[in-house]
Structure formats: structure tokens, C-alpha cells
Design a protein around this motif. Structure first.
Motif, PDB file in Angstrom:
ATOM      1  N   VAL A 117       0.850  -1.204   0.000  1.00 14.66           N
ATOM      2  CA  VAL A 117       0.000   0.000   0.000  1.00 14.66           C
ATOM      3  C   VAL A 117       0.882   1.248   0.000  1.00 14.66           C
ATOM      4  CG1 VAL A 117      -1.643   1.365   1.381  1.00 14.66           C
ATOM      5  CG2 VAL A 117      -1.998  -1.103   1.093  1.00 14.66           C
ATOM      6  N   ALA A 118       1.859   1.286   0.903  1.00 14.83           N
ATOM      7  CA  ALA A 118       2.731   2.458   1.021  1.00 14.83           C
ATOM      8  C   ALA A 118       3.522   2.693  -0.268  1.00 14.83           C
ATOM      9  CB  ALA A 118       3.689   2.280   2.200  1.00 14.83           C
ATOM     10  N   ASN A 119       4.053   1.631  -0.855  1.00 17.07           N
ATOM     11  CA  ASN A 119       4.834   1.779  -2.089  1.00 17.07           C
ATOM     12  C   ASN A 119       3.967   2.199  -3.269  1.00 17.07           C
ATOM     13  OD1 ASN A 119       7.897   0.978  -2.124  1.00 17.07           O
ATOM     14  ND2 ASN A 119       6.927  -0.212  -0.502  1.00 17.07           N
ATOM     15  N   THR A 120       2.721   1.759  -3.298  1.00 21.24           N
ATOM     16  CA  THR A 120       1.810   2.192  -4.366  1.00 21.24           C
ATOM     17  C   THR A 120       1.487   3.675  -4.210  1.00 21.24           C
ATOM     18  OG1 THR A 120       0.906  -0.046  -4.537  1.00 21.24           O
ATOM     19  CG2 THR A 120      -0.411   1.735  -5.481  1.00 21.24           C
ATOM     20  N   VAL A 121       1.245   4.103  -2.971  1.00 25.25           N
ATOM     21  CA  VAL A 121       1.004   5.527  -2.707  1.00 25.25           C
ATOM     22  C   VAL A 121       2.246   6.330  -3.124  1.00 25.25           C
ATOM     23  CG1 VAL A 121       0.706   7.248  -0.872  1.00 25.25           C
ATOM     24  CG2 VAL A 121      -0.714   5.187  -0.900  1.00 25.25           C
ATOM     25  N   GLY A 122       3.419   5.832  -2.781  1.00 24.85           N
ATOM     26  CA  GLY A 122       4.660   6.511  -3.155  1.00 24.85           C
ATOM     27  C   GLY A 122       4.824   6.628  -4.655  1.00 24.85           C
TER      28      GLY A 122
END
Length: 189
Positions: A117-122
């Protein structure tokens, strides 16, 4: 651990990940305006392993090294003109994205699902920063900026987000076990 040792460890972590970013930046697939490179994979790894503050610091270090003339950007490019040029928005986005990815992980958990999730947001943050600067520097319209600066990178970006999540979580666990990074950076759940 005393204050100086802690600061030295943080400094070393940031420099190591800035160098990893510089190395992965040279892995690239040329496209007309913006190449696909390993930089965003490095940003994801950095944030997933180091967290928000150190992740952002590592990206600031990376951008600074390139701005002062070291050839760390994609294609061995360097100089402040890269940061102000058509692809500079992506590099500025690395700093914001690394902080945001690390922040998400610190506030939730350093687990594969949350890392994805965090890497997709990034990835979205990096593409947004890049597209905006690409549009204004080149004079492209919004549609053209999306075509040149976002769409070609979505599938590859998702693959890199998964790889950064998977590798990053595994490496982080090992670094915490060997006390090379502080497990308290996990933050609250």
C-alpha cells in the motif's frame, strides 16, 4: 547507544541508500521524454527499510549529490539543471514519497501488505510530482504530460512497488535483528 553513535548510524544508513539509489538509477530503459529507471525501486526499498525520516533524508542526500555535480541521476546525469529540467519533478517527488511511504509503515506495520500500500502511494506521488514538472517545463498539455510522464510507468511502477515491498520487508527484518536499524522505528500500531 550514545548520541554520536546513533547519529553516525543514521548518517551511514542515509549515505548507503543514496548510493543504492545512484546505482539503480543507471539501470534504465530509454523512452522519448522520461526513461524507466531503477530509481523508484530504490526509493521504495529505502522507505520500506529505513522509515520516514531516514528515507527522506537519504533521498535528500541523493538529490544533493546529483545537484552538486556527481553523476548519480539516471544516465549518469548530474547538476542542478536536472532538478529543474523535465524529469526533475520525479526526483523531488522521491523525497516526499519516501517520507510518506515510511510514515504509512510507521503508523501501521512493517508488513508486506502495508508495504505494498505504502509503495503504491509513493509511486503515485512520484508520478504526480514528475508529471506536473514535465508539463510546465516542456509546455505539454495535461493529457500529453499524462501520456509521456505517467501512463508508461504504471505497470512497471506496480511491479517495482511489489519488489520494493517484498525485498524491503525481508531486509528490514534482518537489519533489525542485527541491530543496524532501530526496531522502535516501527512506531505505534
Amino acid at each position: 547507544m550514545n548520541y554520536q553513535s546513533k547519529n553516525l548510524k543514521i548518517f551511514i544508513n542515509c549515505v548507503v541508500f543514496a548510493v543504492i539509489t545512484a546505482v539503480l538509477a543507471q539501470v534504465e530503459v530509454p523512452l522519448p521524454l522520461v526513461p524507466i529507471s531503477g530509481q523508484t525501486l530504490a526509493v521504495g526499498l529505502t522507505a520500506t527499510i529505513l522509515g520516514s525520516s531516514q528515507g527522506a533524508l537519504a533521498m535528500i542526500c541523493y538529490a544533493t549529490l546529483g545537484a552538486i555535480g556527481l553523476p548519480v541521476f539516471a544516465g549518469f546525469n548530474a547538476g542542478a539543471e536536472v532538478l529543474t529540467g523535465p524529469t526533475g519533478g520525479y526526483i523531488i517527488g522521491f523525497i516526499v514519497a519516501a517520507f510518506l511511504m515510511g510514515y504509512i509503515l510507521e503508523r501501521t506495520s512493517f508488513r508486506l501488505t502495508m508495504a505494498m500500500v505504502a509503495n503504491t502511494v509513493g509511486m503515485v506521488v512520484i508520478l504526480l510530482f514528475g508529471m506536473i514538472q514535465l508539463k510546465y517545463v516542456t509546455g505539454l498539455g495535461w493529457g500529453e504530460a499524462l501520456d509521456a510522464g505517467v501512463y508508461p510507468f504504471i505497470v512497471v511502477g506496480l511491479i517495482k512497488a511489489f519488489l520494493a515491498s517484498w525485498i524491503g520487508i525481508a531486509v528490514r527484518k534482518r537489519l533489525v535483528q542485527s541491530r543496524l536499524i532501530n526496531p522502535s522505528e516501527k512506531a505505534a500500531a
